[in-house]
Enzyme design. Structure first.
Site, PDB file in Angstrom:
ATOM      1  N   SER A  47      26.159 100.564  81.725  1.00 15.69           N
ATOM      2  CA  SER A  47      26.035  99.176  82.095  1.00 15.69           C
ATOM      3  C   SER A  47      26.266  98.891  83.578  1.00 15.69           C
ATOM      4  CB  SER A  47      27.019  98.342  81.281  1.00 15.69           C
ATOM      5  OG  SER A  47      28.351  98.688  81.613  1.00 15.69           O
ATOM      6  N   LYS A  74      31.437  95.425  90.360  1.00 16.93           N
ATOM      7  CA  LYS A  74      30.753  95.027  89.126  1.00 16.93           C
ATOM      8  C   LYS A  74      31.217  93.635  88.711  1.00 16.93           C
ATOM      9  CE  LYS A  74      29.831  96.943  84.477  1.00 16.93           C
ATOM     10  NZ  LYS A  74      30.113  98.063  83.551  1.00 16.93           N
ATOM     11  N   SER A  84      29.304 104.038  81.009  1.00  8.21           N
ATOM     12  CA  SER A  84      28.727 102.990  81.859  1.00  8.21           C
ATOM     13  C   SER A  84      28.872 103.200  83.352  1.00  8.21           C
ATOM     14  CB  SER A  84      29.319 101.631  81.491  1.00  8.21           C
ATOM     15  OG  SER A  84      28.689 101.120  80.339  1.00  8.21           O
TER      16      SER A  84
END
Lengths: 479, 95, 486
Positions: C154, C79, C178
């Site tokens: 997310s 990420k 997330s």
């Protein structure tokens, strides 16, 4: 009302930079004077993703200071973020302590014309220092250096117990003596490692309602502390006397103009949005740490001063000078073990030693001779085998070379003849050679004694102990 | 809880966000709606409840006071939008 | 079957047997990314050169012999809120455009040390604030199972990359769901470890007391393998916990017979998509058939969790994001007059609408006069929520809940309605408030073919048990094997 009818009320906030090797939350050096941004890392630059890790020595220094100031030390204290934007505060917040500081409710005793007085300490907390912005080097721009960002500070806040600028200066001196004694701070106001802000208000004497307080900044010497507070007291009284109201504000001391002035720009009410620092767990202190710090606490300047007066019989001003610096007091006591007359020692340290240290710009810790050797030197003076003036020469030699006093005395032939028999022999020779002077003396012309002493000393090549020579002459002359 | 435009501007200033007038209006309505929703918390009596600021209570491990080298200045300033020698450069505060 | 269809464990076995090289596996991933990522947009940055160099280095280590880790030569995705030294890291925000970190996040270093190949940085909501990946400043990621739908957020890019077979596993971060919510929407396994289990050093902070890094993989075993390498105490993170790290694979196949699984009443109280609810009830029955006992439990303060979260997380974020000021790195607004304008214009231009909204909300919740009513109140409610879980988990081995109340929703459907978007986290965020581990695993598909996720919540540091419970279901119901049609 004249100014005497107003009671000033003063509280002081001191920021003391701690003498650690590394910063509060990262391993960067705290060293002063490097070129800009040479002691920085991702943590103190406020890079994305960084986290603070607490320096153990900072905690120990905070506890040491708290115990020395007779504070209650919290077993659990909490870190907080103080949020504000400024280029020298790289994260946009300062990590500090807010509602649960490490130490609270202490006392510092100061001297006032009316005797000793206790000023209460409200709190002591740990926090990180900001970096430095230089505003004048570039047109329209400021330069930011983050070497100092993250350097550990103790903020020591007094209660508003101080009543005059003199007391404020006394408080600061006493506090500085303590933190320097503890080895946690270097006590340097000019370089900003011991910084002071003052909260000043005035109220009519006898009133129970405190006036509006003004925060004074930029007080970087004891003199400025006094001048700024006196100026501010007079200013506030004048405002009140002319029917005005004192504004709650921050004012800077302008040393060039000798006045305080309001910080420019609109004084917006700060909203620091304190909240508990989520990146640092609450700090728990164990009994073992507190015990260890408590037992290793040195004797503090004030009790030591009192002991120097009582134990060594020193005059107060001498005791003040000697206990003003821990190393000097330690040195005094180390030599005192070897001498009979501590007062003579005190005079030597205050006179000869401090003078030479100053002349040579040297440190006590770097002396080349041992306390025992200094004791030996003073012992010779006490025994009369060395004159005071010769001892000074020997001392200077020891200071420069570290040689043992007896070697210096022997080499330079400075030893004094203090053997009674030897002196008597010379005296008898001189008296036999000067019948005229002896007769004059015995006829009442006592000033002839000086001449006779001179003759004896000449015969002894200046090495006779003057006191002994005097004494023997007088007794031979029938007194 | 309805946020006024004045409150929005105050908060935007605290947060250093130069919102456009349209953004201010939108923020007032969206933030008001969110604040209405979070007002459900008022139903709870939390008088004797201690706050939780850390998810897991861990004993803080302290760091020894040992100096380690940081970043070379050229690396420390590599991402800087403006620099002079080894300093970061920012515009002055304008009164 | 293509090389990229292998699970992480299968690839690892083939690498160890030298049936395939790390360079081959990496090229297969890079080819797959080239083929599908134009549609999916799971990656913000692919580090082709770096990945191939790391793969070649891995192959020569393999050639030299000796003991190698299970991740040796395995291509993974990160990420974009995990700092990578020398590789641009933006957190999907314009304000960090061009930022080249001078250091690696601890988790990144651990993966590099384990010999993994890092393919690049995945898409996400800006500063991890969002549940759909649409707040990314660089365009949304698309759900590989339905390209017009959100992958969740997310960590949408990490979930989508794993689902679309672009990487064999990925790391994400989870502040209020997330990792788990996008895992649920993309039919992969995602684990949020106990707060403090994995280092946060080098992880761009959203809400420091809630953030936690965790793995995403196609199978439970893959996730266990990844967790094994990132679960470490880190002296650079004061909230990292020095608890021993168990062997997360040891009891994976031990089944659930004799275990007690709790079904929290409040999570089934309505507002859930009926197909999602059906899938969770089916899963509960399946566990019963495998020998587990189902217990209804209560988490009475569940309905307050969302409000507490949306005060605490933005409050911490408002402070964490203050460092993006245009001074030391990242974006600086042009043509500003004076320092104040530098700040406010840089931040105005650099942050997207959702980030600004949360900064405003958090600033307000901490500001003078409102702190007690909002922030402090939320922290107290957080205590009540923690206590709920402590009580419920005292009598059961784990809790079984839905991960997301709905399957993947259409892009654009909720992005302008913050409250509707915040509801996407309603089942995931209580676990962050309590600091507990949580896992989402594939629980089936809706009639329209959208994945449904099951959530398991456990006691602190009890990740191994969650993995075991998840694996028991996966073995009987291998929904993960159904690949998206791309």
């Amino acid at each position: 009302m004249p100014i005497e009818d107003f009671q000033p009320v003063i509280g002081l906030e001191v920021h003391a930079q701690l003498l650690t090797g590394s910063k509060l939350f990262c391993s960067c050096a705290t060293t002063f004077g490097a070129p800009p941004n040479h002691h920085v890392c991702p943590v103190c630059l406020g890079m994305p993703g960084v986290l603070p890790v607490l320096n153990a020595r900072v905690v120990e220094f905070a506890v040491r200071t708290g115990l020395a100031l007779r504070c209650e030390v919290r077993r659990t204290s909490v870190w907080a973020r103080k949020n504000y934007f400024y280029p020298d505060m790289p994260k946009g917040y300062q990590i500090t302590q807010y509602d649960q500081p490490i130490c609270e409710h202490g006392v510092l005793t100061i001297d006032t014309p009316g005797g000793e007085r206790d000023v209460r300490i409200r709190r002591i907390h740990m926090e990180e220092d900001a970096g430095k912005s230089v505003h004048d080097a570039h047109a329209g721009a400021s330069l930011v250096d983050l070497n100092r960002a993250g350097v550990p500070l103790l903020e020591i806040v007094s209660e508003p117990d101080i009543r005059s600028s003199e007391e404020a200066a006394e408080y600061l001196k006493a506090l500085r003596d303590v933190v320097v004694y503890l080895g946690v701070n270097d006590g340097n106001l000019e370089e900003g490692s011991f910084r002071c802000d003052a909260n000043v208000s005035v109220m009519p004497r006898g009133s129970a309602t405190l006036g509006t307080r003004v925060e004074l900044k930029n007080l970087n010497s004891f003199r400025f502390v006094r001048l700024a507070i006196d100026y501010e007291i007079a200013r506030q009284v004048e405002v009140l006397e002319s029917g005005g109201k004192v504004q709650q504000e921050t004012r800077l001391w302008d040393a060039q103009r000798s006045e305080t002035r309001a910080m420019r720009g609109k004084e917006e009410a700060h909203d620091y949005r304190y909240f508990p620092e989520p990146d640092l767990p609450p700090l728990h202190l164990e009994d073992a740490l507190l015990d260890r710090v408590a037992t290793s606490l040195p004797e503090l300047p004030r009790p030591r001063f009192r002991r120097f007066v009582s134990q060594y019989g020193l005059p107060e001003d001498t005791a003040h000078v000697l206990t003003g610096e821990r190393a000097l007091a330690d040195y005094f006591e180390a030599v005192a073990l070897h001498v009979k007359d501590p007062k003579r020692l005190a005079n030597w340290l205050q006179g000869e030693l401090l003078r030479l240290l100053k002349e040579e710009n040297a440190l006590l810790s770097a002396l080349r001779f041992t306390p025992a050797q200094l004791g030996e030197l003073l012992g010779m003076v006490e025994a009369g085998t060395l004159s005071a003036s010769a001892a000074k020469d020997v001392f200077a030699e020891m200071f420069r070379t570290g040689r043992a006093p007896r070697d210096v005395v022997a080499e330079k032939g400075l030893a004094q003849e203090s053997d009674v028999g030897a002196v008597e022999a010379v005296v008898d020779q001189v008296l036999a050679a000067c019948p005229k002077e002896v007769a004059q003396y015995q006829a009442g012309k006592k000033q002839v004694l000086g001449f006779l002493v001179g003759q004896v000393m000449r015969a002894m090549k200046g090495k006779g102990n003057p006191a002994l020579v005097n004494q023997v002459l007088k007794s031979r002359l029938g007194e | 809880m309805k946020l006024t435009l004045e409150q929005v501007r105050h908060v935007a200033h605290l947060a250093r966000l130069a919102l456009t007038p349209e953004e201010e209006v939108r923020a007032a309505s969206k933030l008001s709606a969110i604040l209405d929703a979070v007002d459900t918390l008022r139903e709870l009596d939390t008088t004797d409840v201690p706050p939780t600021s850390h998810a897991v209570l861990v004993e803080a491990l302290l760091r020894e006071d040992v100096v380690k080298p940081g970043l070379p200045p050229e690396v420390a300033l590599a991402n800087a939008p403006a620099k002079a020698d080894t300093s970061f450069v920012v515009p002055k505060v304008i009164e | 079957m293509s090389l990229t269809d292998l699970t992480l464990q299968e690839l690892s076995t083939k690498l160890a047997a030298r049936e395939v090289s790390a360079v081959e596996a990496t090229r297969a991933c890079l080819d797959r990314i080239r083929a599908v990522d134009g549609q999916v947009h799971a990656f913000l940055r692919v580090d082709e050169q770096g990945a191939l160099a790391a793969a070649a280095a891995s192959d020569s280590r393999r050639g030299a012999g000796g003991a190698l880790s299970q991740l040796e030569g395995v291509p993974l995705a990160l990420k974009d809120n995990l700092l990578t030294e020398g590789l641009e890291t933006t957190c999907a925000s314009r304000i960090l455009g061009g930022f080249i970190p001078p250091y690696d996040a601890t988790v990144v270093r651990l993966l590099k040390d384990a010999g993994a190949v890092l393919l690049g940085k995945t898409n996400q909501d800006e500063f991890a604030m969002g549940s759909s990946n649409e707040t990314s400043a660089f365009g949304p990621c698309h759900n590989p199972y339905a390209l017009d739908r959100a992958p969740g957020g997310s960590s949408g890019g990490s979930a989508a990359a794993v689902a679309a077979r672009e990487a064999f596993g990925a790391l994400g971060t989870d502040t209020g769901g997330s990792i788990r919510q996008p895992a649920a929407l993309c039919n992969v396994v995602g684990l949020k470890p106990t707060y403090g289990r994995v280092s946060r050093f080098g992880v761009i902070a959203f809400a420091s007391s809630l953030d936690q890094v965790g793995p995403l993989g196609r199978t439970v075993a893959d996730v266990a393998a990844l967790l094994q390498f990132i679960a470490r105490h880190d002296a650079q993170d004061a909230t990292s916990v020095p608890a021993t790290v168990p062997d997360y694979s040891a009891e994976l196949e031990a089944g659930v017979a004799g275990m007690r699984l709790g079904l929290p009443r409040e999570y089934f109280a309505g507002g859930m998509d009926p197909e999602v609810e059906q899938a969770v009830r089916d899963a509960a029955r399946a566990y019963e058939q495998m020998g587990a006992t189902l217990v209804e439990v209560s988490l009475p303060h569940t309905r307050y969790a969302l409000a507490a979260y949306y005060l605490i997380a933005p409050a911490e974020a408002s402070s964490n994001l203050a460092r993006y000021d245009g001074v030391r790195y990242g974006l600086r607004a042009k043509g500003v007059r004076g320092l104040e304008e530098l700040y406010s214009r840089t931040r105005e231009e650099g942050f997207g609408p959702e980030v600004k909204r949360r900064i405003m909300l958090g600033t307000y919740a901490l500001s003078a006069g409102y702190y007690d009513a909002y922030y402090l109140k939320a922290q107290k409610v957080r205590t009540l929520i923690r206590r709920d879980f402590e009580q419920a988990l005292a009598g059961v081995d784990a809790l079984l809940t839905p991960t997301s109340p709905v399957p993947a929703f259409r892009l654009g459907e909720k992005v302008d309605d913050p409250l509707a978007m915040y509801l996407m986290d309603v089942f995931t965020l209580p676990c962050n408030l309590a600091g507990l581990p949580g896992l989402s695993l594939p629980g089936g598909f809706t009639r329209a073919g959208l994945p449904v996720g099951l959530q398991l919540l456990g006691r602190p540091f009890d990740e191994a048990r969650l993995l075991r419970v998840a694996r028991a279901f996966e073995r009987e119901h291998p929904f993960h094997a159904r690949a998206p049609q791309l």
